[in-house]
Design an enzyme around this catalytic site. Structure first.
Site, PDB file in Angstrom:
ATOM      1  N   LYS A 211       3.437 -24.427  -8.314  1.00  0.00           N
ATOM      2  CA  LYS A 211       3.605 -24.918  -6.950  1.00  0.00           C
ATOM      3  C   LYS A 211       2.267 -24.768  -6.245  1.00  0.00           C
ATOM      4  O   LYS A 211       1.871 -23.685  -5.844  1.00  0.00           O
ATOM      5  CB  LYS A 211       4.677 -24.121  -6.185  1.00  0.00           C
ATOM      6  CG  LYS A 211       5.128 -24.872  -4.939  1.00  0.00           C
ATOM      7  CD  LYS A 211       5.300 -24.016  -3.702  1.00  0.00           C
ATOM      8  CE  LYS A 211       4.084 -23.836  -2.854  1.00  0.00           C
ATOM      9  NZ  LYS A 211       3.496 -24.981  -2.200  1.00  0.00           N
ATOM     10  N   GLU A 292      -2.002 -11.286  -5.396  1.00  0.00           N
ATOM     11  CA  GLU A 292      -3.351 -11.014  -4.882  1.00  0.00           C
ATOM     12  C   GLU A 292      -3.424 -11.554  -3.469  1.00  0.00           C
ATOM     13  O   GLU A 292      -3.143 -12.733  -3.238  1.00  0.00           O
ATOM     14  CB  GLU A 292      -4.400 -11.661  -5.794  1.00  0.00           C
ATOM     15  CG  GLU A 292      -4.425 -11.036  -7.184  1.00  0.00           C
ATOM     16  CD  GLU A 292      -4.482  -9.514  -7.148  1.00  0.00           C
ATOM     17  OE1 GLU A 292      -5.324  -8.961  -6.411  1.00  0.00           O
ATOM     18  OE2 GLU A 292      -3.675  -8.864  -7.842  1.00  0.00           O
ATOM     19  N   CYS A 326     -11.330 -14.671   0.343  1.00  0.00           N
ATOM     20  CA  CYS A 326     -10.694 -13.365   0.475  1.00  0.00           C
ATOM     21  C   CYS A 326     -11.756 -12.273   0.451  1.00  0.00           C
ATOM     22  O   CYS A 326     -11.557 -11.197   0.986  1.00  0.00           O
ATOM     23  CB  CYS A 326      -9.685 -13.155  -0.636  1.00  0.00           C
ATOM     24  SG  CYS A 326     -10.393 -13.407  -2.255  1.00  0.00           S
ATOM     25  N   GLU A 422      -6.857 -10.023   9.206  1.00  0.00           N
ATOM     26  CA  GLU A 422      -7.632 -11.045   8.494  1.00  0.00           C
ATOM     27  C   GLU A 422      -7.631 -12.332   9.321  1.00  0.00           C
ATOM     28  O   GLU A 422      -6.569 -12.855   9.653  1.00  0.00           O
ATOM     29  CB  GLU A 422      -7.030 -11.319   7.105  1.00  0.00           C
ATOM     30  CG  GLU A 422      -7.893 -12.295   6.303  1.00  0.00           C
ATOM     31  CD  GLU A 422      -7.308 -12.624   4.932  1.00  0.00           C
ATOM     32  OE1 GLU A 422      -6.118 -12.977   4.848  1.00  0.00           O
ATOM     33  OE2 GLU A 422      -8.070 -12.542   3.948  1.00  0.00           O
TER      34      GLU A 422
HETATM   35  P1  NAP Z   1      -0.742 -18.672   2.042  1.00  0.00           P
HETATM   36  O1  NAP Z   1      -0.495 -19.354   3.312  1.00  0.00           O
HETATM   37  O2  NAP Z   1      -0.117 -17.352   1.807  1.00  0.00           O
HETATM   38  O3  NAP Z   1      -0.284 -19.688   0.896  1.00  0.00           O
HETATM   39  C1  NAP Z   1      -0.482 -19.391  -0.466  1.00  0.00           C
HETATM   40  C2  NAP Z   1       0.506 -20.173  -1.289  1.00  0.00           C
HETATM   41  O4  NAP Z   1       1.827 -19.716  -1.022  1.00  0.00           O
HETATM   42  C3  NAP Z   1       0.516 -21.662  -0.990  1.00  0.00           C
HETATM   43  O5  NAP Z   1       0.693 -22.352  -2.200  1.00  0.00           O
HETATM   44  C4  NAP Z   1       1.728 -21.807  -0.098  1.00  0.00           C
HETATM   45  O6  NAP Z   1       2.302 -23.086  -0.122  1.00  0.00           O
HETATM   46  C5  NAP Z   1       2.671 -20.811  -0.740  1.00  0.00           C
HETATM   47  N1  NAP Z   1       3.796 -20.373   0.083  1.00  0.00           N
HETATM   48  C6  NAP Z   1       3.909 -20.331   1.428  1.00  0.00           C
HETATM   49  N2  NAP Z   1       5.117 -19.829   1.786  1.00  0.00           N
HETATM   50  C7  NAP Z   1       5.783 -19.546   0.635  1.00  0.00           C
HETATM   51  C8  NAP Z   1       7.065 -19.002   0.338  1.00  0.00           C
HETATM   52  N3  NAP Z   1       7.925 -18.639   1.272  1.00  0.00           N
HETATM   53  N4  NAP Z   1       7.411 -18.864  -0.962  1.00  0.00           N
HETATM   54  C9  NAP Z   1       6.570 -19.215  -1.940  1.00  0.00           C
HETATM   55  N5  NAP Z   1       5.340 -19.733  -1.715  1.00  0.00           N
HETATM   56  C10 NAP Z   1       4.942 -19.888  -0.447  1.00  0.00           C
HETATM   57  O7  NAP Z   1      -2.315 -18.476   1.801  1.00  0.00           O
HETATM   58  P2  NAP Z   1      -3.461 -19.589   1.877  1.00  0.00           P
HETATM   59  O8  NAP Z   1      -3.694 -19.961   3.292  1.00  0.00           O
HETATM   60  O9  NAP Z   1      -3.204 -20.669   0.899  1.00  0.00           O
HETATM   61  O10 NAP Z   1      -4.705 -18.769   1.330  1.00  0.00           O
HETATM   62  C11 NAP Z   1      -5.461 -17.881   2.099  1.00  0.00           C
HETATM   63  C12 NAP Z   1      -5.069 -16.451   1.808  1.00  0.00           C
HETATM   64  O11 NAP Z   1      -5.233 -16.170   0.429  1.00  0.00           O
HETATM   65  C13 NAP Z   1      -5.943 -15.439   2.512  1.00  0.00           C
HETATM   66  O12 NAP Z   1      -5.130 -14.403   2.981  1.00  0.00           O
HETATM   67  C14 NAP Z   1      -6.866 -14.943   1.417  1.00  0.00           C
HETATM   68  O13 NAP Z   1      -7.410 -13.675   1.636  1.00  0.00           O
HETATM   69  C15 NAP Z   1      -5.963 -14.972   0.247  1.00  0.00           C
HETATM   70  N6  NAP Z   1      -6.685 -15.013  -1.013  1.00  0.00           N
HETATM   71  C16 NAP Z   1      -6.698 -13.898  -1.800  1.00  0.00           C
HETATM   72  C17 NAP Z   1      -7.394 -13.883  -2.979  1.00  0.00           C
HETATM   73  C18 NAP Z   1      -7.435 -12.672  -3.854  1.00  0.00           C
HETATM   74  O14 NAP Z   1      -7.846 -12.770  -5.004  1.00  0.00           O
HETATM   75  N7  NAP Z   1      -7.031 -11.521  -3.359  1.00  0.00           N
HETATM   76  C19 NAP Z   1      -8.089 -15.031  -3.374  1.00  0.00           C
HETATM   77  C20 NAP Z   1      -8.048 -16.152  -2.555  1.00  0.00           C
HETATM   78  C21 NAP Z   1      -7.340 -16.136  -1.382  1.00  0.00           C
HETATM   79  P3  NAP Z   1       2.111 -24.111   1.115  1.00  0.00           P
HETATM   80  O15 NAP Z   1       0.665 -24.477   1.125  1.00  0.00           O
HETATM   81  O16 NAP Z   1       2.990 -25.247   0.771  1.00  0.00           O
HETATM   82  O17 NAP Z   1       2.540 -23.352   2.350  1.00  0.00           O
END
Ligand code: NAP
Ligand code: MG
Length: 521
Positions: A211, A292, A326, A422
């Site tokens: 997904k 992560e 991140c 963040e």
């Molecule tokens: P996000 O909003 O949490 O979304 C991540 C993924 O989760 C997307 O594919 C999103 O789909 C999906 N999602 C949302 N709600 C969900 C639910 N209820 N059930 C299952 N999946 C769901 O994060 P983002 O904006 O894409 O990415 C930024 C974040 O990622 C930041 O917090 C960053 O620090 C973190 N990050 C961490 C790392 C690491 O290695 N620690 C690396 C990169 C990024 P939709 O797009 O359809 O909502």
């Protein structure tokens, strides 16, 4: 004994292009034109190898020019999600029996095909998520690295494993796959993270329901198509784009799903972890969750540090890809004696940062990913202006897209909102520390623990920080971003996640389980 692994060249990182070579620059210009010509194309679901259209669609837009639609991607319903899990479950029965060598071969082939299409992938990332040329290329290079690295890793795990011999028995330990996995990546490393998590799961012998993030679903679709182009059997990789809030819970909670691999925000990660922990009717296992999550990464500058080097490292870590990593530095923690000098130099360095359309070669900072992110970051800037002293940026930058100026807020207290939460945008909080110990205490004083860096020339301070700075990825005298596969296995502590160490030797273990077999002789 010569194993397959002995006959494969050792893993080596793919070089990242700076586009100083005119041939690379010309190839990139051509790729940008070619990708733009394909704008608006439709990408269906892929379930059990079948391409399925949906009424509802996700529009992936160019954040530098939001009226441009990079692609339209199918949006899955609950019925589609059920079918994708069924297809993955059927495919698992045969895929788990495919020898590791053959599974690895798919990753090697994918790496080589992405290498051939390197500039097209780069161009797609420029348009779909607003990366500058070098940032886009680094993302694609990392994706290639993950494929090359995990292909070698499964061969290592497939080798005979060391165990203690026992008289009267023949013993072995083998690693076997888990089953059906749900893979949920973020948009910010649209190629690297989506491809890394998916390929690790697949090469370990699992089948996947992917997904993608709705903001980078076209990049994910390109990868899924490429895997089928090289002959990956139907059902091994199922493509299930759709809104996270609509189908996310269903796939995470599904009793036939054996594991969930997630990278994204803390809020969504914790929600997934909680949901996955609850067994559903008919479920026969405890689901494994790799999550992560976010960071509030700090760079500490000691009074004895090379201040110019620290300013450069902080500027690049804070504003590379608009601070949407991140690992981005969102807190600069500066020892009191050099605080004012540091601020002056930082202000001058930040003034040199160019913000604009990333499809133009010289642009350093492009747009933030979408309107929602823009709103949220602007709200944090308003809070920050009250919590500290704005010394650079603070406003939207010119253009139709979601452009923001690189923003620096000084004199921020350690417990301020902008020092704790963040923001995931180009906003840096600068915090003054009394001394080095105080700086480390401030650095550790958030719920996160992902990356951190220290600038110092003092060996004692290095030893002290090595022990006391509680982050999964610690750096000295360099930026806090840009972890390399194999070199800096990546993952964070505390609310930054499960410390899975992507791109490291422990990572594939998360997608495997060990079986011990003893035979009396
Ligand atoms: P996000 O909003 O949490 O979304 C991540 C993924 O989760 C997307 O594919 C999103 O789909 C999906 N999602 C949302 N709600 C969900 C639910 N209820 N059930 C299952 N999946 C769901 O994060 P983002 O904006 O894409 O990415 C930024 C974040 O990622 C930041 O917090 C960053 O620090 C973190 N990050 C961490 C790392 C690491 O290695 N620690 C690396 C990169 C990024 P939709 O797009 O359809 O909502
Ligand atoms: Mg987009």
């Amino acid at each position: 004994m010569t194993t397959t692994l002995d006959r494969i060249a050792p893993f080596k990182n793919e070089a990242i292009k700076a586009f100083t070579d005119p041939a690379d620059a010309a190839a990139m210009e051509a790729a940008l034109k070619e990708v733009k010509a394909g704008f608006g194309r439709f990408y269906p679901l892929v379930i059990g190898g079948e391409r399925i259209e949906t009424q509802k669609r996700i529009r992936s837009i160019n954040p530098a020019a939001p009226s441009e639609i990079v692609g339209e991607v199918a949006s899955a319903s609950a019925t589609d999600a059920q079918r994708a899990i069924d297809a993955a479950q059927r495919a698992f029965e045969s895929w788990r029996a495919v020898p590791a060598r053959e599974r690895a071969e798919f990753l090697f082939k994918a790496a080589s095909l992405i290498r051939e299409r390197r500039f097209l992938y780069d161009a797609l990332l420029v348009y779909e998520v607003g990366k500058s040329w070098p940032e886009a290329d680094a993302d694609v290079a990392e994706a290639i690295d993950f494929l090359e690295f995990y292909a070698r890793e499964i061969l290592r795990y497939a080798q005979p494993q060391p165990i203690t011999p026992m008289a009267g028995e023949e013993n072995e330990l083998v690693y076997i796959p888990l089953g059906v996995g749900v893979v949920i990546p973020p948009w910010n490393f649209a190629a690297a993270i989506a491809i890394g998590m998916t390929s690790a799961a697949i090469v370990a012998g699992n089948t996947v329901v992917l997904k993608p993030s709705s903001d980078s679903a076209v990049t994910a679709a390109w990868f899924v198509d490429l895997m089928h182009e090289i002959g990956l059997p139907p059902g091994v990789l199922n493509f299930l784009p759709g809104s996270g809030s609509e189908i996310g819970d269903l796939i995470v909670a599904h009793p036939k799903v054996r594991f969930v691999s997630f990278t994204g925000s803390k809020e969504v990660g914790l929600h997934i972890n909680e949901l996955a922990a609850k067994p559903e009717k008919g479920q026969r296992w405890i689901k494994r969750v790799v999550a992560e999550m976010g960071g509030k990464d700090a760079i500490v500058v000691a009074a004895d540090a090379d201040v110019d080097a620290a300013v450069e490292g902080i500027a690049v870590s804070a504003f590379g890809f608009q601070g949407q990593k991140c690992s981005a530095c969102s807190r600069a923690i500066i020892e009191e004696p050099i605080y004012d000098t540091f601020l002056e130099k930082l202000r001058a360095r930040v003034a040199k940062i160019t913000v604009g359309n990333p499809s133009e070669r010289g642009t350093y900072m492009g747009p933030v990913v979408n309107a929602k992110a823009l709103d949220s970051i602007e709200r944090y800037i308003e809070i920050g202006k009250k919590e500290g002293r704005l010394i650079a940026g603070g406003k939207r930058a010119e253009g139709e897209g979601y452009f923001l100026e690189p923003t620096v807020i000084a004199d921020v207290s350690r417990d301020a909102k902008i020092a704790q939460e963040e923001i995931f945008g180009p906003v840096l909080a600068v915090i003054k520390a009394r001394d080095f110990e105080d700086a480390l205490a401030i650095a550790n004083d958030t719920e996160f623990g992902l990356t951190g860096s220290v600038y110092t020339s003092d060996e004692k301070k290095i030893e002290r920080a090595k022990d006391a700075f509680f982050v999964g990825n610690l750096y000295f005298n360099r930026k806090s971003t840009g972890a390399m596969v194999g070199v800096h296995p990546f993952g964070g502590f505390n609310m930054s996640g499960t410390d899975s160490k992507a791109g490291g030797r422990d990572y594939l273990l998360l997608y495997l389980q060990a079986k011990s077999v003893a035979r009396k002789i």
